[in-house]
Motif scaffolding. Structure first.
Motif, PDB file in Angstrom:
ATOM      1  N   PRO A   1      25.534 -15.845 102.929  1.00  0.00           N
ATOM      2  CA  PRO A   1      25.995 -14.448 103.003  1.00  0.00           C
ATOM      3  C   PRO A   1      25.791 -13.853 104.399  1.00  0.00           C
ATOM      4  N   PHE A   2      24.663 -14.157 105.004  1.00  0.00           N
ATOM      5  CA  PHE A   2      24.350 -13.675 106.346  1.00  0.00           C
ATOM      6  C   PHE A   2      25.351 -14.228 107.358  1.00  0.00           C
ATOM      7  N   ILE A   3      25.528 -15.549 107.364  1.00  0.00           N
ATOM      8  CA  ILE A   3      26.416 -16.198 108.334  1.00  0.00           C
ATOM      9  C   ILE A   3      27.861 -15.749 108.137  1.00  0.00           C
ATOM     10  N   MET A   4      28.339 -15.733 106.899  1.00  0.00           N
ATOM     11  CA  MET A   4      29.724 -15.337 106.646  1.00  0.00           C
ATOM     12  C   MET A   4      29.966 -13.895 107.077  1.00  0.00           C
TER      13      MET A   4
ATOM     14  N   GLU B   1      36.249 -22.208 106.374  1.00  0.00           N
ATOM     15  CA  GLU B   1      36.773 -22.653 105.076  1.00  0.00           C
ATOM     16  C   GLU B   1      35.823 -22.330 103.922  1.00  0.00           C
ATOM     17  N   GLY B   2      34.790 -21.525 104.190  1.00  0.00           N
ATOM     18  CA  GLY B   2      33.899 -21.076 103.126  1.00  0.00           C
ATOM     19  C   GLY B   2      32.760 -22.019 102.803  1.00  0.00           C
ATOM     20  N   MET B   3      32.472 -22.973 103.680  1.00  0.00           N
ATOM     21  CA  MET B   3      31.332 -23.899 103.519  1.00  0.00           C
ATOM     22  C   MET B   3      31.417 -24.689 102.218  1.00  0.00           C
ATOM     23  N   LYS B   4      32.611 -25.134 101.878  1.00  0.00           N
ATOM     24  CA  LYS B   4      32.810 -25.847 100.611  1.00  0.00           C
ATOM     25  C   LYS B   4      32.486 -27.336 100.704  1.00  0.00           C
ATOM     26  N   ALA B   5      32.795 -27.958 101.827  1.00  0.00           N
ATOM     27  CA  ALA B   5      32.569 -29.402 101.975  1.00  0.00           C
ATOM     28  C   ALA B   5      31.070 -29.707 102.008  1.00  0.00           C
ATOM     29  N   ASP B   6      30.730 -30.895 101.531  1.00  0.00           N
ATOM     30  CA  ASP B   6      29.335 -31.332 101.489  1.00  0.00           C
ATOM     31  C   ASP B   6      28.841 -31.654 102.901  1.00  0.00           C
ATOM     32  N   PRO B   7      27.793 -30.957 103.375  1.00  0.00           N
ATOM     33  CA  PRO B   7      27.263 -31.220 104.720  1.00  0.00           C
ATOM     34  C   PRO B   7      26.869 -32.685 104.937  1.00  0.00           C
ATOM     35  N   GLN B   8      26.342 -33.332 103.903  1.00  0.00           N
ATOM     36  CA  GLN B   8      25.940 -34.738 104.014  1.00  0.00           C
ATOM     37  C   GLN B   8      27.148 -35.604 104.372  1.00  0.00           C
ATOM     38  N   GLU B   9      28.288 -35.336 103.757  1.00  0.00           N
ATOM     39  CA  GLU B   9      29.501 -36.100 104.055  1.00  0.00           C
ATOM     40  C   GLU B   9      30.012 -35.809 105.461  1.00  0.00           C
ATOM     41  N   ILE B  10      29.949 -34.554 105.873  1.00  0.00           N
ATOM     42  CA  ILE B  10      30.393 -34.183 107.219  1.00  0.00           C
ATOM     43  C   ILE B  10      29.551 -34.897 108.263  1.00  0.00           C
TER      44      ILE B  10
ATOM     45  N   ILE C   1      20.833 -28.204 110.363  1.00  0.00           N
ATOM     46  CA  ILE C   1      21.564 -27.022 110.838  1.00  0.00           C
ATOM     47  C   ILE C   1      22.587 -26.604 109.771  1.00  0.00           C
ATOM     48  N   PHE C   2      23.341 -27.579 109.259  1.00  0.00           N
ATOM     49  CA  PHE C   2      24.308 -27.274 108.196  1.00  0.00           C
ATOM     50  C   PHE C   2      23.606 -26.639 106.997  1.00  0.00           C
ATOM     51  N   LYS C   3      22.465 -27.202 106.605  1.00  0.00           N
ATOM     52  CA  LYS C   3      21.732 -26.682 105.448  1.00  0.00           C
ATOM     53  C   LYS C   3      21.217 -25.271 105.720  1.00  0.00           C
ATOM     54  N   ALA C   4      20.730 -25.028 106.934  1.00  0.00           N
ATOM     55  CA  ALA C   4      20.235 -23.689 107.284  1.00  0.00           C
ATOM     56  C   ALA C   4      21.372 -22.675 107.228  1.00  0.00           C
ATOM     57  N   VAL C   5      22.545 -23.067 107.713  1.00  0.00           N
ATOM     58  CA  VAL C   5      23.711 -22.179 107.649  1.00  0.00           C
ATOM     59  C   VAL C   5      24.087 -21.929 106.190  1.00  0.00           C
ATOM     60  N   LEU C   6      24.095 -22.986 105.390  1.00  0.00           N
ATOM     61  CA  LEU C   6      24.436 -22.846 103.975  1.00  0.00           C
ATOM     62  C   LEU C   6      23.410 -21.990 103.226  1.00  0.00           C
ATOM     63  N   ASP C   7      22.127 -22.175 103.533  1.00  0.00           N
ATOM     64  CA  ASP C   7      21.073 -21.374 102.901  1.00  0.00           C
ATOM     65  C   ASP C   7      21.222 -19.885 103.219  1.00  0.00           C
ATOM     66  N   ASN C   8      21.812 -19.596 104.365  1.00  0.00           N
ATOM     67  CA  ASN C   8      22.013 -18.209 104.798  1.00  0.00           C
ATOM     68  C   ASN C   8      23.491 -17.826 104.735  1.00  0.00           C
TER      69      ASN C   8
END
Length: 190
Positions: free
Chosen positions: A89-92, A154-163, A80-87
């Motif tokens: 511009p759309f999500i933001m 916060e602009g999706m800066k943190a690593d999803p794997q760590e979260i 889910i995090f990766k899908a949000v990150l991949d999109n």
């Protein structure tokens, strides 16, 4: 043919979101970018927000495919995090527009569906009321979505794997403990 048209409409919306905010995009803009008529758009979606919701649900379904068990929930959340990150511009753009509540509703539904599957699996063989299982799933739903919304804000800066790793440490064993607590607390007193 219908899915192909819907995907083309979605691609046009995402393309337009790279150029201007959601609240400035019209159905005419989408139809023109996609090379379809307004009626074709309305055949598939009632409005732009219906398209946004459909797009989110489709992306989420792909992200969670087969990842709704206790052993795979971390991979589902990471997807889910990766899908949000991949999109991004759309999500933001959607998040920062008038439809922020729509993103939240979508994330709540998505996360609840994942978590209730895990709770149901973990409660196998236990006598736990359905409303107690739902309470557990809702509790974790709000925690997961809160973390994700902070990450988006916060602009999706943190690593999803760590979260997801941190969430995994916090949640490890806690669903089972909650279910066992409900079993003990709900036993009849003699």
């Amino acid at each position: 043919m219908s899915q192909i048209t819907k995907r083309a409409i979605e691609a046009s919306l995402k393309n337009l979101l790279l150029k201007k905010p959601l609240n400035k995009i019209t159905i005419n803009d989408i139809a023109e970018d996609c090379g379809i008529s307004r009626m074709t758009f309305y055949y598939h979606f009632k409005d732009i927000y219906d398209l946004v919701e459909w797009s989110c649900v489709e992306d989420a379904a792909k992200a969670l495919q087969g990842k709704k068990t206790y052993n795979t929930w971390q991979e589902g959340v990471l997807n889910i995090f990766k899908a949000v990150l991949d999109n991004k511009p759309f999500i933001m753009n959607v998040y920062n527009s008038v439809s922020r509540e729509q993103v939240e509703r979508y994330l709540y539904k998505l996360t609840y569906d994942l978590l209730i599957g895990v709770v149901e699996e973990q409660s196998a063989g236990m006598t736990v009321r359905q409303e107690d299982k739902e309470c557990i799933a809702h509790f974790y739903k709000y925690a997961f979505v809160g973390i994700m919304l902070d990450w988006i804000r916060e602009g999706m800066k943190a690593d999803p794997q760590e979260i997801v790793g941190s969430i995994s440490i916090i949640i490890r064993g806690s669903i089972k403990n909650a279910l066992e607590g409900y079993c003990k607390d709900r036993q009849p007193v003699n």
